[in-house]
Write an enzyme that holds these catalytic residues in place. Structure first.
Site, PDB file in Angstrom:
ATOM      1  N   PRO A  87       6.947 -23.117  -0.988  1.00  0.00           N
ATOM      2  CG  PRO A  87       4.881 -24.166  -1.316  1.00  0.00           C
ATOM      3  CD  PRO A  87       6.144 -23.773  -2.023  1.00  0.00           C
ATOM      4  CD  GLU A 114       0.204 -30.359  -8.750  1.00  0.00           C
ATOM      5  OE1 GLU A 114       0.090 -30.434  -7.509  1.00  0.00           O
ATOM      6  OE2 GLU A 114      -0.567 -29.717  -9.480  1.00  0.00           O
ATOM      7  NE  ARG A 152      13.585  -1.605   1.895  1.00  0.00           N
ATOM      8  CZ  ARG A 152      13.709  -1.787   3.196  1.00  0.00           C
ATOM      9  NH1 ARG A 152      13.980  -2.973   3.679  1.00  0.00           N
ATOM     10  NH2 ARG A 152      13.547  -0.785   4.025  1.00  0.00           N
ATOM     11  CG  ASP A 167      12.188   0.941   6.339  1.00  0.00           C
ATOM     12  OD1 ASP A 167      11.323   1.822   6.453  1.00  0.00           O
ATOM     13  OD2 ASP A 167      12.947   0.826   5.367  1.00  0.00           O
TER      14      ASP A 167
END
Ligand code: SAH
Length: 244
Positions: A87, A114, A152, A167
């Site tokens: 993150p 963690e 893609r 797109d």
């Protein structure tokens, strides 16, 4: 384009990659997705990959030894970009996905618990990639998303290159609305212009719809250099709004 995924849950990947575009790309030999069990790189009887954090906190973190061993073994002699799903990483966007698609080999390390010992971050990996500002229980779903989004952009994977081009995000705006048969569904009609056969008119209508949506939902995407046609259509949209 080869992905090497390092995980403690290799079985999580079998079903997601068993269908759809990624499966087809693998079958066609355009991509390869290999999944490696981190525990295969442990040397102890319990195949332990985690340990308690120094400093006395709850939870567990990945130990450096198995992760270094796994990455070093996989890296071998061929160059590879080593990515930790995290993150705290650079947020995945089409530019990053396209950039990764240009790499011959990407190693994806999936964290758990963690997270991982910081020495892995500092000395082993090339970069951290995040799939968004929320915390998952593990890197596996993020790795699936990275492989899918990157696929893609791998040459030949998406049949008609065109569909990738219009797109959402590709041209700095959201995609235009699409319709298929029937022409009239429960009284909801397909816009007339789409039957006109006039490709210039249809093109302009699509651009206008795409810009309307982008303006309403993601105006931040329009903070860029606009084409003269986009500028003209945006002006038109703003004038129509004023009249309402
Ligand atoms: N304590 C860490 C989070 C650990 S979550 C922190 O706050 O930064 C456990 C693992 O899930 C991470 O090591 C990472 O591999 C994965 N993960 C969690 N959220 C993610 C996200 N938004 N993007 C990519 N990977 C994520």
């Amino acid at each position: 384009m080869i992905f090497d995924i390092i995980t403690i849950f290799p079985e999580m990947f079998a079903s997601v990659f068993s269908g759809g575009v990624v499966r087809r790309a693998v079958d066609k030999g355009l991509m390869e997705v290999r999944v490696h069990d981190l525990r295969d790189y442990t040397h102890d009887r319990h195949r332990q990959v985690d340990d308690r954090p120094f400093g006395g906190l709850e939870g567990m973190v990945f130990k450096p030894e198995p992760v270094f061993r796994a990455v070093e073994a996989l890296r071998g002699s061929a160059p590879a970009r080593v990515v930790l799903l995290s993150p705290q990483g650079r947020k995945l966007d089409p530019r990053l996905a396209e950039d990764l698609a240009g790499c011959p080999r990407v190693i994806l390390l999936c964290g758990r618990y963690e997270g991982v010992d910081e020495r892995i971050v500092e000395s082993l990996i090339d970069e951290e990639i995040s799939i968004g500002d929320y915390v998952l229980t593990g890197g596996e779903p993020a790795a699936v998303i990275v492989v899918d989004a990157v696929s893609r952009f791998v040459q030949g994977v998406v049949g008609r290159e065109e569909s990738v081009r219009h797109d959402s995000f590709a041209e700095g705006r959201l995609d235009f609305p699409q319709y298929t048969r029937p022409r009239d569904f429960r009284g909801m009609k397909v816009p007339q212009v789409l039957f006109s056969g006039d490709h210039a008119r249809i093109g302009r209508w699509r651009l206008k719809k795409a810009l309307e949506k982008t303006l309403a939902r993601r105006p931040d995407l329009l903070d860029r250099i606009l084409t003269p046609e986009e500028r003209e259509i945006l002006e038109e949209i703003r004038n129509e709004r004023k009249e309402q």
